[in-house]
Design an enzyme around this catalytic site. Structure first.
Site, short mmCIF file in Angstrom:
data_model
loop_
_atom_site.label_atom_id
_atom_site.label_comp_id
_atom_site.label_asym_id
_atom_site.label_seq_id
_atom_site.Cartn_x
_atom_site.Cartn_y
_atom_site.Cartn_z
N HIS A 18 -4.51 1.47 7.43
CA HIS A 18 -3.16 2.04 7.51
C HIS A 18 -3.01 3.16 6.47
CE1 HIS A 18 1.40 1.52 7.90
NE2 HIS A 18 1.27 2.24 6.79
N GLU A 19 -3.43 2.90 5.23
CA GLU A 19 -3.28 3.90 4.16
C GLU A 19 -4.20 5.11 4.40
OE1 GLU A 19 -0.71 3.53 2.55
OE2 GLU A 19 -0.47 1.39 2.97
N GLY A 37 0.85 -1.19 0.00
CA GLY A 37 0.00 0.00 0.00
C GLY A 37 0.88 1.23 0.00
N CYS A 39 5.82 0.29 7.48
CA CYS A 39 5.46 1.40 6.60
C CYS A 39 6.68 1.80 5.78
CB CYS A 39 5.00 2.58 7.46
SG CYS A 39 4.53 4.01 6.50
N LEU A 40 6.45 2.07 4.50
CA LEU A 40 7.57 2.42 3.62
C LEU A 40 8.21 3.75 4.02
CD1 LEU A 40 5.96 1.34 0.21
CD2 LEU A 40 7.71 0.12 1.52
N GLN A 71 2.85 10.15 1.01
CA GLN A 71 4.17 9.50 1.06
C GLN A 71 5.04 9.85 -0.14
OE1 GLN A 71 2.40 5.41 2.02
NE2 GLN A 71 4.33 5.38 3.16
NI NI Z 1 2.51 3.52 5.63
#
Ligand code: NI
Length: 190
Positions: free
Chosen positions: A152-153, A63, A110-111, A68
């Site tokens: 989360h997103e 995701g 998380c990225l 981001q």
């Molecule tokens: Ni994230």
């Protein structure tokens, strides 16, 4: 969202130049609430969606939310890549319209906080409404990992990170570890 184990499908059909840099903590844009996508944003959103998906697959992640990549619009992409098959969802102006009282705890990453994981408790099931790229209204009931990933997103669209759902003690430990790792990484690259 960054899974603890890389998803099976991570091939990228886009040229490298279309990939977008992913912002990392403590970038302030990750803490900023986004605004709804309006008719004037549709060209931007159509151009961004395939690039966000390519960036997510490459990371690899399951995701990725618009803030981001520094775009402050209510938009996210999700693909659990089950069975090694791509199954991309582009969520425009997504909204959780119902959620279960039953809760589930799942490990999240998380990225924007690479390689950091923590158990997060959220509603097990959700009902989601959003607009697809063609402007059509969509609705879906999700559970398990998909429900976790969507929540989360959607948090990202309000400037909320998964670490906001854990204790301050755990959060500070995780953030300190991340800052140390990012500093070491920068030093190694110099
Ligand atoms: Ni994230």
């Amino acid at each position: 969202m960054q899974p603890a184990r890389p998803p099976g499908y991570s091939s990228v059909s886009m040229p490298e130049s279309s990939l977008l840099p992913i912002l990392l903590v403590p970038d302030k844009r990750l803490r900023t609430k986004t605004r709804a996508v309006g008719p004037a944003d549709l060209d931007t959103v159509r151009e961004l969606a395939p690039r966000m998906l390519a960036t997510m697959y490459k990371a690899p992640g399951i995701g990725l939310a618009a803030p981001q990549i520094g775009v402050m619009l209510r938009m996210a992409v999700v693909d659990l890549q089950k069975d090694d098959q791509p199954d991309p969802m582009v969520l425009i102006n997504p909204e959780i319209v119902a959620q279960s009282t039953e809760l589930s705890t799942r490990e999240e990453g998380c990225l924007s906080l690479p390689n950091q994981y923590a158990d997060v408790t959220r509603p097990t099931r959700i009902k989601l409404r959003w607009l697809a790229l063609d402007g059509s209204k969509q609705e879906l009931e999700a559970d398990d990992l998909l429900a976790t990933c969507i929540q989360h997103e959607l948090d990202h669209l309000d400037g909320v990170l998964f670490v906001d759902h854990i204790s301050a003690l755990k959060r500070n430990m995780l953030l300190r570890k991340l800052m140390k790792e990012l500093k070491n990484k920068t030093r190694d690259e110099e």
